[in-house]
Design a protein around this motif. Structure first.
Motif, PDB file in Angstrom:
ATOM      1  N   TYR A 146       0.885  -1.172   0.000  1.00 19.43           N
ATOM      2  CA  TYR A 146       0.000   0.000   0.000  1.00 19.43           C
ATOM      3  C   TYR A 146       0.913   1.208   0.000  1.00 19.43           C
ATOM      4  CZ  TYR A 146       1.288   0.327   4.929  1.00 19.43           C
ATOM      5  OH  TYR A 146       2.016   0.429   6.092  1.00 19.43           O
TER       6      TYR A 146
ATOM      7  N   ALA B 260      16.378   5.261 -13.731  1.00 19.99           N
ATOM      8  CA  ALA B 260      15.391   5.174 -12.650  1.00 19.99           C
ATOM      9  C   ALA B 260      15.269   3.700 -12.248  1.00 19.99           C
ATOM     10  CB  ALA B 260      14.049   5.744 -13.099  1.00 19.99           C
TER      11      ALA B 260
ATOM     12  N   VAL C 103       6.899   4.337  -1.975  1.00 22.20           N
ATOM     13  CA  VAL C 103       6.296   4.727  -3.256  1.00 22.20           C
ATOM     14  C   VAL C 103       6.268   6.248  -3.399  1.00 22.20           C
ATOM     15  CG1 VAL C 103       4.088   4.756  -4.491  1.00 22.20           C
ATOM     16  CG2 VAL C 103       4.932   2.614  -3.485  1.00 22.20           C
TER      17      VAL C 103
END
Ligand code: FAD
Ligand code: NAD
Length: 325
Positions: free
Chosen positions: A55, A154, A309
């Motif tokens: 999450y 990245a 994230v």
């Protein structure tokens, strides 16, 4: 300006999306079958199973606005899992007011949404880079992928380092970034349990437990039904058992779950995955991102910005800002 971005995880996608909005020509290359990177749900015959990121939370204003956008376009949803934590060997309730988000129907959905109109080449591992003092040429399996004015890496630190070393551009500043490992491993095991003995959807481990997280997949929209539980081992355990056989790891996972339940449970492994470069080394410094204009090079990724994230997104956005400046 033509810009190549290697890596279509959250950082690369955020960077690409910002640059495209500013009218730059961007091409992305990713070795995976789809975008998403460590935000990935595995498609199985049972439905999607989340093996990587579980999450995400949003604290930065810009990222909160991005999450609201994803909520509106339906690529993420709020996850309101009932939380517990391990304390003195027992699982106790541990509710809080934090908003937690997940990709729907799978974890990679928000990354895919960012790359809706991007020139993305998947299944394409960049294995050699050449810098001629002005621009970069990329290669995969001996074939040139093109020449670009700017290069963005990245990808995880430990995968970026050999590419840049072989290209001969690692100087003192870059060397410092690669001295300490930024990302530590994580073993992930998905277990099918005969019954779910806890009234929780997510359980945090602690410093004394081998596992760091245990979650009920079916508590998330679009995922598997039934008692499919995902267990993440902590960094110390995962490092210590890095080269172990996945059947042994599954055995440890079943043991951990039974100990937690205080009873013998019928449990079977559905999937087991070793993430070599998973979670942030807490000792690694925070750079945000790295921009070296004289090398026409930028580096972005969660590992430069504290893991998570949200930090991957912020790193990509920050680098895009530097590149257009
Ligand atoms: P990545 O997602 O790793 O993207 C890099 C991309 O580069 C990948 O798609 C890869 O295929 C590609 N690539 C690498 N090398 C090459 C090459 N040579 N050529 C072409 N392509 C290449 N964060 C949270 O916020 N909440 C969580 O609950 C959470 N749980 C996690 C659990 C696990 C097990 C793991 C592994 C991570 C978790 N994270 C979590 C961290 C989160 O997933 C990352 O912070 C974030 O997804 C990193 O994004 P990124 O773009 O920096 O890197
Ligand atoms: P978050 O705020 O929910 O969690 C941050 C940390 O706070 C948790 O790790 C946990 O230790 C603690 N915590 C939060 N809520 C809690 C609760 N209700 N009860 C008990 N402890 C609680 O989320 P975040 O800051 O966005 O972090 C993302 C999560 O991703 C973290 O849990 C982190 O450990 C995890 N992660 C895991 C990996 C991996 O490889 N396994 C990699 C990156 C991130």
């Amino acid at each position: 300006m033509t810009i190549a971005i290697i890596g279509a995880g959250m950082a690369g996608a955020a960077c690409a999306s910002q640059l495209t909005q500013q009218g730059q020509q961007v091409r992305l290359f990713d070795k995976g079958r789809a975008a998403g990177g460590r935000m990935s749900s595995k498609r199985t015959e049972l439905g999607y199973l989340d093996l990587g990121a579980q999450y995400f939370t949003a604290r930065d204003e810009g990222f909160i606005a991005q999450c609201q956008h994803w909520l509106r376009d339906g690529s993420i949803a709020q996850w309101q899992g009932r939380l517990g934590r391990l304390e003195k060997g027992a699982v106790i309730a541990s509710p809080d007011n934090t908003l937690r988000f997940i990709g729907v129907p799978s974890m990679q959905a928000p990354v895919v949404a960012l790359l809706k109109s991007a020139a993305l080449h998947t299944g394409c591992q960049v294995d050699r880079l050449a810098f001629d003092g002005k621009g970069w040429q990329l290669f995969s399996d001996g074939i040139s992928l093109g020449v670009f004015d700017q290069l963005v890496l990245a990808i995880p630190q430990q995968q970026a380092e050999p590419l840049l070393r072989e290209a001969g551009v690692i100087d003192t500043e870059l060397s410092a970034v690669f001295t300490m490992p930024a990302l530590l491993p994580c073993w992930a095991v998905n277990l099918e349990l005969a019954s779910g003995p806890w009234p929780y959807d997510g359980i945090f481990g602690n410093a004394n437990s081998p596992f760091s997280w245990l979650a009920r997949q079916s508590s998330k929209p679009g995922r598997c039904n039934g008692e499919q539980w995902l267990l993440h081992f902590g960094a110390a355990f995962s490092q210590q058992h890095l080269d172990a056989d996945s059947r042994d790891i599954a055995g440890y996972a079943i043991e951990a779950v039974q100990q937690l339940a205080g009873q013998t449970l019928a449990a079977e492994m559905t999937l087991c995955h070793r993430w070599r470069y998973a979670q942030q080394n807490p000792l690694y410094p925070r750079y945000g991102m790295l921009h070296r204009p004289e090398l026409a090079l930028g580096l972005a990724g969660d590992w430069l910005n504290g893991g998570r994230v949200e930090n991957a997104w912020l790193s990509g956005v920050q680098l895009a800002g530097e590149l257009v400046r």
